[in-house]
Design a protein around this motif. Structure first.
Motif, mmCIF file in Angstrom:
data_model
loop_
_atom_site.group_PDB
_atom_site.id
_atom_site.type_symbol
_atom_site.label_atom_id
_atom_site.label_comp_id
_atom_site.label_asym_id
_atom_site.label_seq_id
_atom_site.Cartn_x
_atom_site.Cartn_y
_atom_site.Cartn_z
ATOM 1 N N ALA A 29 -3.938 -9.039 49.624
ATOM 2 C CA ALA A 29 -3.933 -7.729 50.291
ATOM 3 C C ALA A 29 -4.088 -6.667 49.220
ATOM 4 O O ALA A 29 -3.408 -6.706 48.194
ATOM 5 N N GLN A 30 -5.033 -5.754 49.453
ATOM 6 C CA GLN A 30 -5.228 -4.651 48.516
ATOM 7 C C GLN A 30 -5.209 -3.345 49.282
ATOM 8 O O GLN A 30 -6.084 -3.106 50.114
ATOM 9 N N ASP A 31 -4.187 -2.570 49.027
ATOM 10 C CA ASP A 31 -4.091 -1.229 49.590
ATOM 11 C C ASP A 31 -4.312 -1.224 51.114
ATOM 12 O O ASP A 31 -5.098 -0.436 51.636
ATOM 13 N N VAL A 32 -3.610 -2.116 51.792
ATOM 14 C CA VAL A 32 -3.780 -2.264 53.244
ATOM 15 C C VAL A 32 -3.002 -1.177 54.000
ATOM 16 O O VAL A 32 -1.804 -0.975 53.772
ATOM 17 N N HIS A 33 -3.731 -0.478 54.851
ATOM 18 C CA HIS A 33 -3.130 0.575 55.680
ATOM 19 C C HIS A 33 -3.277 0.237 57.151
ATOM 20 O O HIS A 33 -4.298 -0.302 57.569
ATOM 21 N N LEU A 38 -4.068 -10.136 64.989
ATOM 22 C CA LEU A 38 -3.439 -9.573 66.188
ATOM 23 C C LEU A 38 -3.503 -8.051 66.119
ATOM 24 O O LEU A 38 -3.336 -7.365 67.120
ATOM 25 N N GLU A 39 -3.734 -7.532 64.913
ATOM 26 C CA GLU A 39 -3.949 -6.094 64.709
ATOM 27 C C GLU A 39 -5.086 -5.941 63.708
ATOM 28 O O GLU A 39 -5.311 -6.824 62.891
ATOM 29 N N LYS A 40 -5.757 -4.786 63.775
ATOM 30 C CA LYS A 40 -6.816 -4.495 62.799
ATOM 31 C C LYS A 40 -6.301 -3.513 61.769
ATOM 32 O O LYS A 40 -5.636 -2.541 62.136
ATOM 33 N N ILE A 41 -6.654 -3.731 60.516
ATOM 34 C CA ILE A 41 -6.220 -2.773 59.508
ATOM 35 C C ILE A 41 -7.147 -1.553 59.539
ATOM 36 O O ILE A 41 -8.291 -1.636 59.979
ATOM 37 N N ASP A 42 -6.627 -0.416 59.076
ATOM 38 C CA ASP A 42 -7.415 0.821 59.078
ATOM 39 C C ASP A 42 -8.094 1.064 57.734
ATOM 40 O O ASP A 42 -9.106 1.755 57.663
ATOM 41 N N ALA A 43 -7.517 0.552 56.676
ATOM 42 C CA ALA A 43 -8.124 0.724 55.357
ATOM 43 C C ALA A 43 -7.583 -0.349 54.435
ATOM 44 O O ALA A 43 -6.532 -0.930 54.686
ATOM 45 N N ARG A 77 -0.555 8.411 65.155
ATOM 46 C CA ARG A 77 -0.342 9.197 63.935
ATOM 47 C C ARG A 77 0.638 8.537 62.976
ATOM 48 O O ARG A 77 0.856 8.997 61.862
ATOM 49 N N ASP A 78 1.257 7.473 63.474
ATOM 50 C CA ASP A 78 2.340 6.846 62.752
ATOM 51 C C ASP A 78 1.778 5.814 61.778
ATOM 52 O O ASP A 78 1.256 4.781 62.200
ATOM 53 N N GLU A 79 1.843 6.101 60.486
ATOM 54 C CA GLU A 79 1.345 5.128 59.517
ATOM 55 C C GLU A 79 2.440 4.114 59.221
ATOM 56 O O GLU A 79 3.486 4.447 58.661
ATOM 57 N N VAL A 80 2.167 2.872 59.608
ATOM 58 C CA VAL A 80 3.178 1.819 59.553
ATOM 59 C C VAL A 80 3.046 0.977 58.284
ATOM 60 O O VAL A 80 4.037 0.523 57.725
ATOM 61 N N LEU A 81 1.813 0.782 57.818
ATOM 62 C CA LEU A 81 1.573 0.145 56.513
ATOM 63 C C LEU A 81 0.886 1.173 55.631
ATOM 64 O O LEU A 81 -0.175 1.685 55.972
ATOM 65 N N LYS A 82 1.519 1.476 54.511
ATOM 66 C CA LYS A 82 1.045 2.595 53.687
ATOM 67 C C LYS A 82 0.522 2.122 52.342
ATOM 68 O O LYS A 82 0.930 2.637 51.297
ATOM 69 N N GLY A 83 -0.323 1.109 52.381
ATOM 70 C CA GLY A 83 -0.882 0.638 51.120
ATOM 71 C C GLY A 83 -0.139 -0.576 50.609
ATOM 72 O O GLY A 83 0.625 -0.496 49.660
ATOM 73 N N ILE A 84 -0.389 -1.715 51.269
ATOM 74 C CA ILE A 84 0.275 -2.961 50.873
ATOM 75 C C ILE A 84 -0.616 -3.710 49.879
ATOM 76 O O ILE A 84 -1.789 -3.962 50.154
ATOM 77 N N GLY A 140 11.759 -2.325 61.362
ATOM 78 C CA GLY A 140 10.833 -1.194 61.432
ATOM 79 C C GLY A 140 10.074 -0.925 60.149
ATOM 80 O O GLY A 140 9.307 0.037 60.070
ATOM 81 N N SER A 141 10.253 -1.780 59.128
ATOM 82 C CA SER A 141 9.602 -1.500 57.852
ATOM 83 C C SER A 141 8.136 -1.946 57.824
ATOM 84 O O SER A 141 7.418 -1.624 56.886
ATOM 85 N N GLY A 142 7.695 -2.697 58.848
ATOM 86 C CA GLY A 142 6.283 -3.074 58.917
ATOM 87 C C GLY A 142 6.004 -4.545 58.646
ATOM 88 O O GLY A 142 4.844 -4.942 58.542
ATOM 89 N N LYS A 143 7.052 -5.360 58.572
ATOM 90 C CA LYS A 143 6.883 -6.777 58.236
ATOM 91 C C LYS A 143 6.042 -7.503 59.292
ATOM 92 O O LYS A 143 5.086 -8.196 58.965
ATOM 93 N N SER A 144 6.418 -7.338 60.557
ATOM 94 C CA SER A 144 5.662 -8.019 61.628
ATOM 95 C C SER A 144 4.238 -7.501 61.691
ATOM 96 O O SER A 144 3.288 -8.276 61.890
ATOM 97 N N THR A 145 4.085 -6.204 61.530
ATOM 98 C CA THR A 145 2.740 -5.621 61.579
ATOM 99 C C THR A 145 1.859 -6.238 60.500
ATOM 100 O O THR A 145 0.701 -6.578 60.754
ATOM 101 N N PHE A 146 2.413 -6.425 59.323
ATOM 102 C CA PHE A 146 1.626 -7.021 58.237
ATOM 103 C C PHE A 146 1.194 -8.445 58.612
ATOM 104 O O PHE A 146 0.018 -8.802 58.462
ATOM 105 N N LEU A 147 2.124 -9.250 59.123
ATOM 106 C CA LEU A 147 1.758 -10.610 59.542
ATOM 107 C C LEU A 147 0.701 -10.570 60.643
ATOM 108 O O LEU A 147 -0.235 -11.360 60.650
#
Ligand code: ADP
Ligand code: MG
Length: 250
Positions: free
Chosen positions: A4-8, A50-55, A13-20, A37-44
């Motif tokens: 993962a490089q700088d995954v957002h 199951l989700e698309k990254i934005d950047a 408007r809620d940024e849940v992953l801010k550069g992983i 709520g720190s974004g662990k599930s979202t990252f998986l």
């Protein structure tokens, strides 16, 4: 295996992953810890389509997740290719999500038969071997409702393994279990780790993270605050936020 490089990722408007930024080597077990709520599930969920990254860039086994690269341009992948990628990644959730109308064996052979188009004989043979591996050889023909939560979760692990994934993702696999059932599930996961499976495990089981994890990453507020060998992160956390979190959970 995972890069993962700088995954957002944002929801509205809620940024849940801010550069992983994260790397998991083949055969490595990464334990992902952090407050709710720190974004662990979202990252998986991003790793498993199951989700698309934005950047940023996210790849598994050298392939970008969901995109094809041509020159400097990225093209969204065809649905068929998404399915192929997803089939190579196993995921186990907090809730077991077994099909209630199928027996244990039928649950395990479902995806190999219908997604991979394996022969029934081959799928059944592997399913029986997997049931042996998770200690449930005698439960092949029962329905999930007849099993304890720990047994159901072990079936869910066997079901994920039936697709012969190159990577296994676990999202709090023992959080919904009665305390006395946690160890039987962790034992299966330890076995997998010993057999060299690459795993990312979101967990609050610090003993497991300490002795089965090769690496721990602490996430808070959509960033990885610190990561390193379990001994270092758990015994000598460098960041105040990690220290505060560990003081609460250990
Ligand atoms: P964790 O697994 O670390 O508890 P999550 O990845 O589930 O954290 O959630 C991170 C943040 O994203 C939370 O603030 C959560 O409310 C929010 N979130 C998660 N899924 C969605 C969604 N589908 N839509 C909107 N917000 C979401
Ligand atoms: Mg979660």
């Amino acid at each position: 295996m995972v890069c993962a490089q700088d995954v957002h990722k944002r929801y509205g408007r809620d940024e849940v992953l801010k550069g992983i930024d994260l790397d998991v080597a083949p055969g490595e077990v990464l334990c992902l810890i952090g407050p709710s709520g720190s974004g662990k599930s979202t990252f998986l969920r991003c790793i498993n389509h199951l989700e698309k990254i934005d950047a940023g860039r996210l790849s598994v086994d050298g392939e970008l997740i969901g995109y094809r690269e041509r020159g400097d341009l990225l093209y969204e992948m065809h649905e068929r290719e998404v399915c192929r990628q997803r089939a190579s990644i196993g995921m186990v959730f907090q809730r077991f999500n077994l099909f209630p109308h199928l027996t244990v064996l039928e649950n395990i052979i479902e995806a190999p038969l219908h997604v991979k188009r394996e022969s029934k004989a081959e799928a059944v043979e592997r399913a029986r071997a997997l049931l042996q591996r998770v200690g449930l050889r005698e439960k092949a023909d029962v329905y999930p409702s007849r099993l304890s939560g720990g047994q159901q979760q072990r079936v869910a692990i066997a079901r994920a393994l039936a697709m012969q994934p190159k990577l296994m993702l676990f999202d709090e696999p023992t959080s919904a279990l009665d305390p006395e059932l946690v160890d039987e599930v962790l034992a299966v996961m330890r076995g997998l780790a010993e057999d060299g499976m690459t795993m990312i495990v979101v967990t609050h089981e610090m003993a497991f993270a300490r002795d089965a994890g090769h690496k721990i990453a602490f996430m808070d507020g959509g960033v990885i605050v610190e990561s390193g060998p379990p001994g270092e992160v758990l015994s000598r956390p460098r960041h105040e936020r990690t220290q505060a979190f560990l003081a609460r959970v250990i």
